[in-house]
Structure formats: structure tokens, C-alpha cells
Design an enzyme around this catalytic site. Structure first.
Site, PDB file in Angstrom:
ATOM      1  CB  SER A 238      10.332   0.077   2.277  1.00 18.03           C
ATOM      2  OG  SER A 238       9.523  -0.803   1.512  1.00 18.03           O
ATOM      3  CE  LYS A 239       7.112   6.747   4.017  1.00 18.49           C
ATOM      4  NZ  LYS A 239       6.834   8.063   3.411  1.00 18.49           N
ATOM      5  NE  ARG A 240       8.583  -3.935  -0.856  1.00 16.37           N
ATOM      6  CZ  ARG A 240       9.840  -3.529  -0.792  1.00 16.37           C
ATOM      7  NH1 ARG A 240      10.117  -2.242  -0.923  1.00 16.37           N
ATOM      8  NH2 ARG A 240      10.834  -4.375  -0.603  1.00 16.37           N
TER       9      ARG A 240
END
Length: 469
Positions: A238-240
């Protein structure tokens, strides 16, 4: 029968790396077997689908070089076809109208969960004929109630699902629009898809779709469900974890060849080989060699691959990709070396194209200030004589070639009876503004005679000023 694969993204965001890998596997499988690769935009989610996302998907596919033979097809332009199929299923008694309200279906599921049962639609309108004339309804598919669905998955192996586990799913909403599972089935059928390669988050949809295909008398394609990509912490990517959109990797300075090579190795292998050209991948790729377990994304490995391709691809090819970064960083290259020459000089010294532009500005732009640390160390009063001598000798050069510049620098060191370091580092700081650059003969030859001499003069005045202080 000709082999046909497809990539069918939903335009509700960017093209993420998981989707790009699915597209790559589908593209490779079609190319390997001389088949057809279709691009289909599944845009029936009217609230979330955007033209911006469509453009991002098309741009990502183009940047990666995953060309399609047909398409892009858009599901929103095929609604008439879906309505015909729904009407056919209704007429043949393979679908039915369901007049349950949303609240009734919710209450049904809550009661089942309270009883420890699997929440599902209970089929209360499946065989009823007492249809009200003033209530909205959805259309549900009459799923078989006995037997099993067998998926001979080309990656996961044999999967069996009892029909008793599947409820009658909605294939058309109350406003008449078709649902995902219906549109996918119709498109795969009408487009002659023989192999569906997609993420394993679709495994639960597959038995339902196979049952609808069977009800339509359609050929059922072979399925291959690719395991998901995880971050390096073992959780879903994910974006993290950093960039997950394909074009973000372009923006960060990666080459498409590096990202493709990296993505194919996330879940597929050919012995211990790490580096693959596109032609090699087409020749070697096979679904039999895909892993069943999820793969973890490793940015360091991608950076290593990117450095490899920056150094080994033809400089002209790297320079073509570099153009976007030149524009993005607003670097004026109207004066200075050709980008191909810049790549030859700098590619081995950086990790990304973005970094290459950042460290190459002095080839094109003049500067008014020197790097403070480099100037403090190398533009000292003791550097005045070497700088003046090398400037005079370079000014006398008629041939501003790499070889001629190299000879002048060496000759100046001999003339002054000093080591190369006494000339080289002050000269480097003088013409680049800092302490890092390719070999001096390459650097000066690319900067050009007039600009090199002007910068040397600026450095000499800087040293004089420093001496007087």
C-alpha cells in the site's frame, strides 16, 4: 483455437504495481503463444470511475511497453449487450426478479450470523411468481444448488467449491445497470477470452462466473490466479510502503525496463537468472513457473536493477527516458552536451534518472556560488597558481577534445611539478561548483571551452578575494 488473454482494470485510481504485474503476465503469455492480448476498461462503477484514472492506466501501459492487440474496450459502451444477456437469462428461467429491500437482505444476514451460519441471500424470491407491480427489483442469477464447481487453476492447482456455498448473486441492479460479475462474464465470452490471468483476490468470483458462463452455454476459459504482492513488512502493498502507482516509479526516476524485469520476478522465476530482456521473457515465461505464495516488494532490489539497466541499455534509449525528467525539473538543455553523451558520462554514477538530472545541472547551467565545503577545502590561496596555469594552457587549445584536455591537465601538473590532486580538485570545483563529477577530461569536454574558461576565471577571482581576506 487462438489463445486470447486480457487485462481488465477498473479506472478508480492509478495503475498500481499489482495490476501492472497482472498485465505483464497476461501480455507475456499471449506473446509467447502467438495469441492476442486485449485491454478492457471495466468502468461500470460510475461513481468512482474517472477519465483521469483511464488516462493513468493507458499512460502506464504505454510507458511499460505493454501494447494491446484489441481495445481499449469500455464496459459503459456495452450496456445494451449486457441487458440482452440478462433478458436471455430471465427468459430461460436462469435468473429471476428479487423484490427484497436492502433492509430485508440485511436482516436476513444478521439473523444467519446470529445463528452461526454463513451470511447470504436465502433465495426467498427464487421460485415465486407473485410479483408486485409497484416495487423496485434486482435481477439475481439462479445458481445451481447442488454439485461442485472445479477450477483447475494454472497457478494454484485444483480448487473445488460446493454450489451450496454460493448464493444467487445480483446480476442487474434496481436501476437496470449490470453488476461486475455479469459484465466480466459477458465480455470474456464475447471477446473469446481463453485464459484469464488475474489477482487471487478474484478467486471467490470465479466459481460464480463459471456458473453463469455454463448457463449461457459459453466456453469456460482457463484461470490463473496470481498471488498478491506484499510490502517488505509482510503486509499487503500500500501507499505506506512508498510508491505503488506505476507512473510514480517513472516520476522517481526508474526505467520501464527495470520495473518490468522486477515485476516479473515477483512471483515467477527461471532458475537463478535475475536479468531478462523483454525478448527473453517472451521466450521463457510460463505460468507453470509462477509461485503460489505471495511475493514481497523490495525497493533495494529494484534500485539495483535500475542501475544495471542505466549502465547497460544503449545510451540513446536511456536518454529518451531522461527527456521527461529534464522537462519535469525544468532544466534548459539548449546549451550543453547531447543527452546521449550525458548518459555515457553520468549513468554509472547515479541510481535513478531523477538523480542524474539533479547532479548534472552544471553541464547546462552556470552557477554563482561554489559548494561551501568543496570551496573551503579546494579553492584555497595555494590553488591560485595551478588554476591560473591550467587556465592559460587550456585557453591555448585549438582542439577541445577529451584527449587534448587530458593532455593539458597532465602537462600542467608536470610544468608545476605537483601531483595531480593539486590541479584536479581545484579545477573540478572551479568548473562544476562542487566536488563530484566524472573524469575531468570528460567533464570539461562536455561543458565546452568558453564556459570552462569563464568558470575558471570566476574561481580564480574567488581565490584572489579569499587570499586578500
Amino acid at each position: 483455437m487462438s489463445l486470447v488473454t486480457r487485462f481488465a482494470p477498473s479506472p478508480t485510481g492509478y495503475l498500481h504495481v499489482g495490476g501492472a504485474r497482472t498485465a505483464l503476465f497476461s501480455w507475456l503469455y499471449a506473446r509467447k503463444h502467438g495469441g492476442k492480448f486485449i485491454l478492457r476498461i471495466e468502468d461500470t462503477d460510475l461513481e468512482r470511475s474517472t477519465q483521469e484514472s483511464v488516462d493513468a492506466i493507458l499512460e502506464g501501459m504505454q510507458w511499460l511497453g505493454l501494447d494491446h492487440d484489441e481495445g481499449p474496450y469500455y464496459q459503459t459502451k456495452r450496456f445494451d449487450l449486457y441487458k440482452e444477456v440478462v433478458a436471455q437469462l430471465l427468459a430461460e428461467g436462469k435468473a429471476y426478479k428479487c423484490f427484497c429491500t436492502v433492509e430485508e437482505v440485511e436482516a436476513m444476514r444478521e439473523a444467519q450470523m446470529a445463528a452461526g451460519e454463513k451470511p447470504r441471500y436465502n433465495g426467498m424470491w427464487r421460485d415465486r411468481t407473485d410479483h408486485p407491480t409497484d416495487k423496485p427489483f434486482v435481477i439475481r442469477f439462479k445458481n445451481p444448488q447442488d454439485g461442485v464447481v472445479v477450477i483447475d487453476d494454472m497457478i494454484k492447482g485444483r480448487i473445488e467449491i460446493a454450489n451450496a456455498e454460493l448464493d444467487d448473486l445480483v446480476i442487474a441492479r434496481s436501476d437496470g445497470t449490470p453488476t461486475y460479475n455479469l459484465t466480466v462474464v459477458v465480455d470474456d465470452w464475447k471477446m473469446g477470452i481463453t485464459h484469464v490471468i488475474r489477482g487471487d483476490d478474484h478467486v471467490n468470483n470465479t466459481p460464480r462466473q463459471m456458473n453463469i458462463l455454463a448457463a449461457l452455454g459459453a466456453d469456460i476459459p482457463k484461470y490463473a490466479h496470481v498471488p498478491m504482492i506484499l510490502g517488505d513488512d509482510g503486509k499487503r502493498l500500500s501507499k505506506r510502503h512508498g510508491a505503488v502507482g506505476v507512473m510514480q516509479y517513472r516520476d522517481n526516476g526508474f526505467l520501464p525496463e527495470a520495473l518490468l524485469n522486477y515485476l516479473v520476478r515477483l512471483g515467477w522465476s527461471h532458475g537463478d537468472q535475475e536479468i531478462f530482456s523483454k525478448d527473453e521473457l517472451v521466450q521463457l515465461f510460463d505460468l507453470d513457473s509462477c509461485n503460489r505464495a505471495p511475493s514481497a516488494f523490495n525497493t533495494d532490489k529494484l534500485i539495483w536493477l535500475n542501475q544495471h539497466y542505466m549502465k547497460t541499455l544503449p545510451p540513446e534509449q536511456v536518454a529518451k527516458q531522461l527527456e521527461w525528467h529534464i522537462a519535469a525539473q525544468q532544466l534548459d538543455i539548449s546549451q550543453g552536451p547531447a543527452l546521449t553523451e550525458l548518459v555515457k558520462a553520468q549513468a554509472e554514477r547515479v541510481k535513478t534518472l531523477k538523480e542524474l538530472v539533479e547532479v548534472s545541472r552544471y553541464f547546462y547551467e552556470d552557477f554563482s556560488e561554489f559548494d561551501a565545503e568543496a570551496a573551503k577545502k579546494h579553492l584555497r590561496p595555494v590553488a591560485l597558481e595551478p588554476l591560473q596555469a591550467v587556465q592559460a594552457n587550456l585557453a591555448a587549445l585549438a582542439d577541445w577534445s577529451q584527449e587534448a584536455v587530458h593532455q593539458v591537465i597532465n602537462a600542467t601538473a608536470e610544468q608545476l611539478g605537483v601531483g595531480m590532486g593539486k590541479i584536479g580538485m581545484p579545477l573540478r570545483v572551479a568548473v562544476t561548483g562542487g566536488g563530484n563529477s566524472p573524469a575531468l577530461d570528460i567533464t570539461l569536454s562536455l561543458i565546452g571551452k568558453a564556459r570552462s574558461l569563464a568558470r575558471l576565471n570566476h574561481a580564480i577571482e574567488f581565490v584572489k578575494q579569499r587570499s586578500s581576506e
